[in-house]
Motif scaffolding. Sequence first.
Motif, mmCIF file in Angstrom:
data_model
loop_
_atom_site.group_PDB
_atom_site.id
_atom_site.type_symbol
_atom_site.label_atom_id
_atom_site.label_comp_id
_atom_site.label_asym_id
_atom_site.label_seq_id
_atom_site.Cartn_x
_atom_site.Cartn_y
_atom_site.Cartn_z
ATOM 1 N N THR A 6 13.001 50.020 51.162
ATOM 2 C CA THR A 6 14.327 50.009 51.476
ATOM 3 C C THR A 6 15.066 49.503 50.585
ATOM 4 O O THR A 6 14.878 49.729 49.372
ATOM 5 N N ALA A 7 16.401 48.940 51.090
ATOM 6 C CA ALA A 7 17.625 48.940 49.939
ATOM 7 C C ALA A 7 17.404 47.586 49.192
ATOM 8 O O ALA A 7 18.148 47.287 48.286
ATOM 9 N N LYS A 8 16.415 46.895 49.514
ATOM 10 C CA LYS A 8 16.446 45.569 48.773
ATOM 11 C C LYS A 8 16.484 45.666 47.207
ATOM 12 O O LYS A 8 17.464 44.885 47.024
ATOM 13 N N GLU A 86 7.550 50.010 33.786
ATOM 14 C CA GLU A 86 7.305 48.662 33.584
ATOM 15 C C GLU A 86 7.774 47.875 34.887
ATOM 16 O O GLU A 86 7.189 46.505 34.934
ATOM 17 N N LYS A 87 8.384 48.226 35.807
ATOM 18 C CA LYS A 87 8.597 47.356 36.740
ATOM 19 C C LYS A 87 9.286 48.154 38.085
ATOM 20 O O LYS A 87 9.632 49.403 37.864
ATOM 21 N N TRP A 88 9.055 47.723 39.197
ATOM 22 C CA TRP A 88 9.536 48.637 40.290
ATOM 23 C C TRP A 88 9.484 47.087 41.422
ATOM 24 O O TRP A 88 9.019 46.063 41.292
ATOM 25 N N GLU A 89 10.710 47.391 42.384
ATOM 26 C CA GLU A 89 10.484 46.333 43.446
ATOM 27 C C GLU A 89 11.160 46.980 44.633
ATOM 28 O O GLU A 89 12.019 47.854 44.729
ATOM 29 N N GLY A 90 10.632 46.751 45.779
ATOM 30 C CA GLY A 90 10.907 47.414 47.161
ATOM 31 C C GLY A 90 10.411 46.494 48.155
ATOM 32 O O GLY A 90 9.608 45.709 48.155
ATOM 33 N N LEU A 131 2.185 41.620 36.221
ATOM 34 C CA LEU A 131 2.363 40.747 37.360
ATOM 35 C C LEU A 131 2.751 41.506 38.790
ATOM 36 O O LEU A 131 3.813 42.527 38.804
ATOM 37 N N VAL A 132 2.063 41.047 39.668
ATOM 38 C CA VAL A 132 2.509 41.866 41.101
ATOM 39 C C VAL A 132 2.757 40.671 41.934
ATOM 40 O O VAL A 132 2.317 39.458 42.033
ATOM 41 N N LYS A 133 3.797 41.018 42.870
ATOM 42 C CA LYS A 133 4.571 40.043 43.810
ATOM 43 C C LYS A 133 4.435 40.526 45.159
ATOM 44 O O LYS A 133 4.605 41.603 45.281
ATOM 45 N N LEU A 134 4.168 39.310 46.300
ATOM 46 C CA LEU A 134 4.303 39.859 47.368
ATOM 47 C C LEU A 134 5.010 38.981 48.254
ATOM 48 O O LEU A 134 4.766 37.621 47.908
ATOM 49 N N GLU A 135 6.374 39.093 48.562
ATOM 50 C CA GLU A 135 7.336 37.835 48.937
ATOM 51 C C GLU A 135 7.049 37.938 50.632
ATOM 52 O O GLU A 135 7.608 38.988 51.099
ATOM 53 N N PHE A 136 6.481 37.038 51.176
ATOM 54 C CA PHE A 136 6.336 37.109 52.664
ATOM 55 C C PHE A 136 7.954 36.449 53.209
ATOM 56 O O PHE A 136 8.005 35.252 52.964
ATOM 57 N N ASP A 137 8.620 37.146 54.168
ATOM 58 C CA ASP A 137 9.656 36.828 54.639
ATOM 59 C C ASP A 137 9.830 37.116 56.004
ATOM 60 O O ASP A 137 10.338 38.374 56.338
ATOM 61 N N ASP A 138 9.673 36.174 56.909
ATOM 62 C CA ASP A 138 9.624 36.326 58.464
ATOM 63 C C ASP A 138 9.248 37.592 58.752
ATOM 64 O O ASP A 138 9.667 38.461 59.555
ATOM 65 N N GLY A 139 7.832 37.707 58.499
ATOM 66 C CA GLY A 139 7.183 39.142 58.829
ATOM 67 C C GLY A 139 7.497 40.402 58.174
ATOM 68 O O GLY A 139 6.628 41.468 58.211
ATOM 69 N N ARG A 140 8.255 40.122 56.877
ATOM 70 C CA ARG A 140 8.550 41.452 56.311
ATOM 71 C C ARG A 140 7.780 41.236 54.500
ATOM 72 O O ARG A 140 7.576 39.731 54.486
ATOM 73 N N ILE A 141 7.584 42.213 54.215
ATOM 74 C CA ILE A 141 7.163 42.004 52.734
ATOM 75 C C ILE A 141 7.844 42.557 51.584
ATOM 76 O O ILE A 141 8.096 43.916 51.808
ATOM 77 N N PHE A 142 8.523 41.822 50.760
ATOM 78 C CA PHE A 142 9.148 42.548 49.515
ATOM 79 C C PHE A 142 8.070 42.271 48.511
ATOM 80 O O PHE A 142 7.480 41.361 48.116
ATOM 81 N N GLY A 144 6.708 43.877 44.295
ATOM 82 C CA GLY A 144 7.081 44.560 42.931
ATOM 83 C C GLY A 144 6.181 43.949 41.971
ATOM 84 O O GLY A 144 5.226 43.384 42.177
ATOM 85 N N HIS A 145 6.370 44.725 40.864
ATOM 86 C CA HIS A 145 5.408 44.458 39.737
ATOM 87 C C HIS A 145 6.279 44.693 38.496
ATOM 88 O O HIS A 145 7.371 45.291 38.404
ATOM 89 N N ARG A 146 5.899 43.788 37.344
ATOM 90 C CA ARG A 146 6.410 43.813 36.150
ATOM 91 C C ARG A 146 5.530 43.724 34.803
ATOM 92 O O ARG A 146 4.799 42.681 35.048
ATOM 93 N N LEU A 147 5.725 44.155 33.994
ATOM 94 C CA LEU A 147 4.715 43.940 32.692
ATOM 95 C C LEU A 147 5.223 42.726 32.136
ATOM 96 O O LEU A 147 6.804 42.504 32.264
ATOM 97 N N LEU A 148 4.470 42.083 31.358
ATOM 98 C CA LEU A 148 4.826 40.656 30.870
ATOM 99 C C LEU A 148 5.303 40.876 29.627
ATOM 100 O O LEU A 148 4.602 41.816 28.886
#
Length: 594
Positions: A6-8, A86-90, A131-142, A144-148
């Motif tokens: 999505t557009a996040k 190197e990085k991605w987010e979505g 690094l990989v993140k999973l951001e849980f936000d009210d039933g949604r998951i944002f 991303g990953h990024r090289l250190l």
Amino acid sequence: MASLITAKAIMMSHHHVLSSTRITTLCSDKAIDNQQRKTKLHISHRFFSRRTISAAVINSASPVPKKETVEDERRCHVAWTSVQQEKWEGELTVQGKIPTWLNGTYLRNGPGLWNIGDHDFRHLFDGYSTLVKLEFDDGRIFSGHRLLESDAYKAAKKHKKLCYREFSETPKPSRSNFKNPFSGVGEIVKLFSGESLTDNANTGVIRLGDGRVMCLTETQKGSILVDHDTLETIGKFKYDDGLCDHMIHSAHPIVTETEMWTLIPDLVKPGYRVVRMEAGSNKREVVGRVKCRSGSWGPGWVHSFAVTENYVLIPEMPLRYSVRNLLRAEPTPLYKFEWCPNDGAFVHVMSKLTGEIVASVEVPAYVTFHFINAYEEDETGEGKATVIIADCCEHNADTRILDMLRLHTLRSSHGDDVLPDARLIGRFRIPLDGSKYGKLETAVEAEKHGRAMDMCSINPLYLGLKYRYVYACGAKRPCNFPNALTKVDIVEKKVKIWHEHGIIPSEPFFVPRPGATHEDDGVVISIVSEENGGSYAILLDGSSFEEIARAKFPYGLPYGLHDVEPQLSPPSESDTITVTCLGAASGSLFPPIH
Ligand SMILES: CC(=O)/C=C/C=C(C)/C=C/C1=C(C)CCCC1(C)C
Ligand SMILES: CC(/C=C/C=O)=C\C=C\C=O
Ligand SMILES: [Fe+2]
């Protein structure tokens, strides 16, 4: 698929390429699967269509595969291929329902880039931290990953070659040094001053009691602060004490709201310093020191250790740091270590309060990366601890596991039943009555978890306390690497397994439900790499061990090592954040950012 994102935030990456701007590289290893390559290219084109291509590629093109690697190619799994950018987010599309109480960010660290241009790294532990993140936000998951941005990674990118000593890789001496008779001495000085050691913090990620988030490896200079939201590298964590002279430390400190404990091995006078750092401080104090009991030259390797309420357990494994192997340019099957079972295997117990050694016992030979938990037991009912129980993932005193994690082996043997047997749980019983010997027993029949078990976590609220459940990666044979998520009930000696064909899941991370009264009331999070080149985040119910939800990534993620580490604060009914955890394998969710 494109609608998955999505557009996040889409494709943040703007900079640096290691060598080539060709998009076609997913894994420069000779072993990439052709079919997988096609699939992944397809995915990456979809990705890149949203932005300028030049920014994103960090690998160079694959070398032409040699004839003898055709079989290897057929079998290469995305778990062992480098990240493409190197990085991605979505945003990820969720199937199933995320519990409403699960809000906050989960982080996972691990080696995600195993080549510099055409040069393929040798070992799983050599890869640059991703690094990989999973951001849980009210039933949604944002996500991303990024090289250190470690010095080691930045130097490799700039000079297009390996510049620091990694776990198994050693930089080649520069051309001018080939003829210099003193260059060998120079290399030794650089090694023992720590200058040539890597700071590639690819092993764990912890949240300190004051909220700072740090990535770690076994070198002290590889303690690097990151922003848990953007995954940006903030900079080195500067220890404000004289203890960095010792260069190395355990990769798995134990962190609570108030303090951090870790072990610093002493390579010169074999022993370990047990150190404690107050939350909010950068200064570690030495609580005590324990001398190694074996007559070997080096101390036993300490990747992790354990604590109880009152004690720190210091393992002294027969797998020892070896100065001789450290100096070799080419790795041995045991890399920087040597196996010295005749010198004995030990566990020492130190009082957290006084630094005194209250027990030091000889035990059967063992090989472990990860301690699970430890606790004190009062077996006589007299109101004081008489024995310490300490559990670890134990590899049947078989050091082959270390060389099994060579990338070529992992890439070429997918589906073959070559993973050496291991047990859960290697359970140490350490008497506190001055006895000379401790026991090492198998707590749960290894056949029940496929004779393999590592990358463990528990309910973090049970850190240092008597506990019942372990979550870990186990095996569904045949396999060359743990390929299932496993829940072990130590009391009933029962095992639940979650598995899908061809998967390689990363360390399960248990998050307790706020207000829970049962130890296994919560969810288990893991990130799964699939045989078809994809990957997804999975949520299992901590009790039934059944799937609650999954969210597919629009690309394949490689294997990762550890989730965010210890953060101990009991969640209450009103909390939306769930914090955690313990020991070697653990995690925490960071509060949502508003
Ligand atoms: C990824 C993981 O679990 C372990 C990584 C270990 C590393 C990078 C160890 C590095 C070392 C050197 C580069 C030289 C000194 C010894 C040692 C700490 C093993
Ligand atoms: C991935 C691993 C062992 C798997 C074997 O079954 C060990 C990782 C060690 C470092 O964190
Ligand atoms: Fe580890």
